[in-house]
Write a protein that holds these residues in place. Structure first.
Motif, PDB file in Angstrom:
ATOM      1  N   LEU A  83     -39.173  -4.114  27.578  1.00 41.51           N
ATOM      2  CA  LEU A  83     -37.932  -4.188  26.817  1.00 41.51           C
ATOM      3  C   LEU A  83     -38.142  -3.895  25.331  1.00 41.51           C
ATOM      4  N   PRO A  84     -39.104  -4.525  24.644  1.00 42.13           N
ATOM      5  CA  PRO A  84     -39.314  -4.154  23.237  1.00 42.13           C
ATOM      6  C   PRO A  84     -39.684  -2.683  23.069  1.00 42.13           C
ATOM      7  N   THR A 139     -40.344  -9.030  28.772  1.00 43.58           N
ATOM      8  CA  THR A 139     -40.109  -9.571  27.444  1.00 43.58           C
ATOM      9  C   THR A 139     -41.361 -10.300  26.981  1.00 43.58           C
TER      10      THR A 139
END
Length: 890
Positions: free
Chosen positions: A101-102, A86
């Motif tokens: 994650l993004p 993250t």
């Protein structure tokens, strides 16, 4: 080792090739990169070197890595920060696509948006959604946007493919579980001999073509001339044969529902044959996967097959009895707890893990576990829990990964590509030819056999799964994978337009004459009724209403019960369709419940048995009943109702109201789309339509009923009187006919124009009274009243007075003849399909416990301005094009 060399390793990260062995090396101190880990990924060509490295203990990671880098025989390197999951925020200078994650969220959004956009663009062509998902993969892969500079490096960098591929396989695992839940082995065994013949004819020739093509490709490959390598490649012909013979049941089910073929022989046989073919394809996939392990020796191959058999046996001998007990508890009314549902979903993951560890594949374990789940309330609840997320979000990731692996630039051997394309087309043509042959042997029309052959050429997820497993296990090359994925999409896309050319629209039976209840020249002729029901609780009211028409040997009633099943994208609703089977051939409802059949199928069985029991209880054979089903989205379900009415030469369609009665006497909406469905049926119906607002009408057939028919004049009310005339024959009926006459006022031009209507009303009532006098000795107790009213308030007061006498059923026309009395009632009408009077009687404000039947005459909907003879049904063999329902395929 100098820290400046880290940049060189990072530059080579784009050229790395994924592998199954990963070495994690930690740098104890390198400035700001102290937490960096280097992942060394090795090529498949270094298998011998890998085994040696794996068996050797690494004493010094830095020394081992340096020797690896300086070696001439080394693998590619990919370096990244595993701790960068993250981000801290764009305000700190972080790039979202540098964090796992993004980046994953961006990829999911990109894939789902592209898939939905292509599905929307292709919707006018009526192509399956599978085509849009495949094209989305092509578009995002190296054959599409991947050709743009840096697109793949930004949107799909190599370091993200591990996570994306794992997510797609999780979605695929749960999707194959839902497919297993929707398929019942008992349904396959009950499919009938013709279905097995169609399945065998559509599976065996394509399998032989695929296996022969695979063997020919191996025999012409100079690199596989040795005995050992030919033995190791035996799985390629089996994989190719399974690919060619497979049929996507889920995609086929949606096509059949959209083409309105669910209630036809073509639809039933195609569904049954596709179920059998799907099962055969999964078995062939297991065998082919086991044969792929021959390269490691005969022992792993045998144990792979044994593990597959053990997984299947364990699921059916251990898991299924437990789930059947849970399903019986749910059927008896017990609530399935969240813990129990989660336990089943955990069992899916356990089965997938065991199958993958056993050497078959994770999706095989999930599919077999799904087969063990009974397709009842528990199965439906589980499918509904996982299907929306899996199908809407996770499954498109699998198609995108297939597209990322598809690269038309990899087609370098034109001869092999043409051979595969020719084999795929030949297999598809053989399916059609074999289906035509079976149809001819069975006495079916040849175009029906062609339609079945085309439908069985529908491809989908099962074929793509086979191709991906074959590619991942090194059984087929990237070129073969690309060609076969393209041919799968091409063949599926051509099925719909070819069906439109082959499946001829059935000629609508618009020339039958009796389309109304009123039939003056043959008053005792058979009355054909199409009784539509959505659920078993609709049946008692329908049966009671039909019984009130006094069916007998002299005035028989033919009932065709149509079970309306919503098709909302799930294939399980199509598992039960067997419209050609008589109701007496079904097993008992208890056996159905304990056999683990689907909830929809159990409802269908209960409905069929209810009408069959009513037929047996009517003396002298006055009723003939048959039950069949229509599976369709609510938006187009009126086509099925109209087509069924014309096919059965129905004179009356009975529809349930969109609200059901509650225990406290209130009304609850069953489904919001049912109201619009009833309105569309009224608009396109080829005969008279009645909507029943059931407030507890269902009782024991043959008992007494208190019925009141309200007559205001007009075509619809004349149909009400015609129905009342049939009820007058029933000695158990207490019948009241109340005619309203408007007092005061003067005739207007429009009223003088309706003089024929007034004469028709008077003649209809005189005929009714004459017939009731003839049946006075053995018929119903009939009371005829006339009431003059000045306004709507007096009219409502008269209706309340009549209802206060205790009536079970109020029958009223949709459009009353005295329009001046009801002119202002339409403004606050909640249910326009009931008309002003019906809406008043069905509203909560009226506070009545009586059921309401609203009648709409066929002539009023389809033949405005006809002569009186046509109104009485003498010229009902012509139907205006504007009032005809759309044509329906056979």
């Amino acid at each position: 080792m100098p820290t400046g060399s880290e940049d060189a390793w990072t530059k080579n990260s784009n050229a790395c090739i994924p592998s199954s062995i990963i070495l994690f090396l930690w740098f104890p101190g390198s400035g700001s990169s102290s937490d960096q880990r280097v992942i060394a990924v090795e090529d498949r060509q270094d298998r011998a070197n890998r085994r040696r490295m794996a068996s050797t203990a690494v004493s010094d990671p830095l020394e081992e890595l340096w020797n690896h880098v300086m070696s001439t025989d080394r693998s590619h390197l990919m370096c990244f920060y595993p701790s960068k999951i993250t981000m801290s925020g764009i305000w700190t200078g972080d790039n979202p696509l540098d964090f796992s994650l993004p980046l994953l969220l961006f990829q999911v959004l990109l894939i789902t948006t592209t898939t939905r956009a292509l599905a929307l663009l292709l919707s006018p062509l009526r192509l399956p959604r599978y085509i849009a998902e495949i094209l989305a993969g092509f578009l995002l892969g190296p054959s599409g946007l991947g050709r743009l500079p840096h697109f793949s490096d930004v949107a799909f960098p190599t370091r993200s493919l591990f996570v994306l591929d794992s997510m797609s396989l999780i979605g695929l695992t749960f999707y194959t579980f839902t497919i297993g839940v929707e398929i019942e082995l008992g349904t396959i065994l009950r499919a009938g001999l013709r279905s097995f013949w169609f399945a065998a004819a559509s599976a065996l020739p394509p399998f032989l073509v695929g296996a022969g093509t695979g063997y020919l490709a191996l025999s012409t490959d100079n690199t596989r001339r040795s005995k050992d390598q030919i033995l190791n490649s035996l799985s390629f012909p089996v994989f190719l044969g399974a690919t060619f013979c497979s049929t996507a049941f889920s995609v086929l089910a949606r096509n059949i529902a959209e083409l309105k073929l669910a209630g036809t022989d073509v639809g039933q046989l195609s569904i049954s044959a596709s179920l059998i073919n799907d099962t055969f394809a999964w078995a062939a996939l297991t065998v082919a996967t086991a044969l792929a392990h021959v390269r490691y020796g005969l022992f792993p191959c045998v144990w792979t097959l044994v593990s597959g058999v053990l997984i299947f046996a364990g699921s059916y001998l251990v898991v299924r009895p437990m789930l059947l007990r849970l399903a019986r508890r749910a059927t008896e009314g017990q609530v399935v707890t969240e813990t129990q549902e989660c336990s089943v979903l955990i069992g899916v993951m356990v089965a997938a893990l065991v199958a993958d560890a056993g050497g078959t594949h994770a999706i095989f374990g999930a599919f077999v576990f799904g087969l063990a789940v009974p397709n009842g309330p528990v199965g439906v609840a589980l499918v509904e829990k996982v299907e929306d997320l899996v199908v809407g979000t996770l499954l498109p990731l699998f198609f995108a990964m297939s597209g990322l692996r598809t690269d038309f630039a990899m087609i370098k051997n034109a001869h092999s590509a043409v051979l595969l394309m020719a084999a795929a087309l030949s297999a598809a043509a053989l399916k059609v030819a074999a289906a035509v042959g079976v149809a001819a042997a069975s006495g079916m029309p040849l175009h029906d056999g062609t339609s079945i052959g085309l439908l069985l050429n529908t491809k989908g997820i099962i074929e793509l799964v086979i191709l991906n497993i074959g590619r991942n296990k090194g059984i087929m090359s990237d070129q073969s994978f690309t060609v076969l994925v393209f041919m799968s999409a091409l063949i599926t896309a051509t099925v719909t337009p070819l069906l439109a050319m082959v499946v001829k629209p059935a000629r609508r039976l618009v020339f039958y004459k009796r389309r109304t209840v009123a039939w003056p020249h043959q008053p005792d002729a058979e009355l054909r009724v199409l009784a539509c029901v959505h659920a078993p609780r609709d049946v008692p009211g329908m049966v009671t209403l039909i019984d009130a028409t006094s069916p007998s040997a002299h005035a028989p009633v033919s009932v065709h019960a149509l079970h309306l099943i919503e098709f909302a994208g799930r294939a399980s609703a199509l598992l039960l369709i067997n419209a050609s089977a008589p109701a007496s051939s079904f097993s008992s409802p208890d056996a159905s419940a304990h056999g683990g059949r689907s909830q929809v199928e159990m409802q269908y069985k209960h409905i069929a048995h209810a009408f069959m029991a009513y037929e047996e209880n009517v003396p002298e054979g006055g009723v003939s009943a048959r039950t069949f089903a229509a599976v369709s989205p609510y938006a187009s379900m009126h086509d099925d109702v109209a087509a069924a009415a014309e096919n059965q030469n129905s004179a009356l369609i009975l529809l349930p109201f969109h609200k059901h009665r509650l225990v406290d006497g209130g009304m609850e909406v069953f489904h919001t789309a049912v109201q619009a469905l009833n309105a569309r049926v009224q608009r396109f119906a080829p005969c008279t339509v009645g909507i029943l607002v059931d407030r507890g009408l269902g009782g024991v057939p043959g008992t007494g009923y208190r019925v009141a028919a309200l007559f205001f004049g007009g075509r619809d009310d004349r149909e009400v009187v015609a129905l009342a005339a049939r009820m007058a024959r029933n000695p158990g009926i207490d019948l009241t006919v109340l005619r309203f006459v408007q007092k005061g006022g003067s005739f207007t031009a429009s009223e003088f124009d309706s003089l024929k209507e007034r004469k028709a009303d008077d003649g209809c009532l005189r005929e009714f009274l004459d017939r009731t006098k003839m049946n006075a000795s053995g018929g119903a107790a009939v009371e005829y009243k006339e009431r003059g009213v000045f306004n709507a308030s007096e009219m409502v007061a008269q209706i309340r007075e009549l209802e206060a006498a205790g009536k079970d059923l109020l029958v009223v026309g949709k459009v009353p003849g005295l329009s001046a009395l009801t002119a202002g009632m339409a403004e606050w009408s909640e249910c326009p399909e009931l008309g002003p009077i019906g809406d008043l009687l069905a509203s909560r404000d009226f506070q009545t416990s009586a059921s309401v039947l609203v009648i709409q005459s066929y002539e009023r909907a389809g033949m405005v301005g006809t002569t009186m003879s046509a109104e009485l049904g003498l010229a009902g063999d012509v139907m205006p094009a504007a009032a005809r329902p759309p044509r329906r395929a056979r």
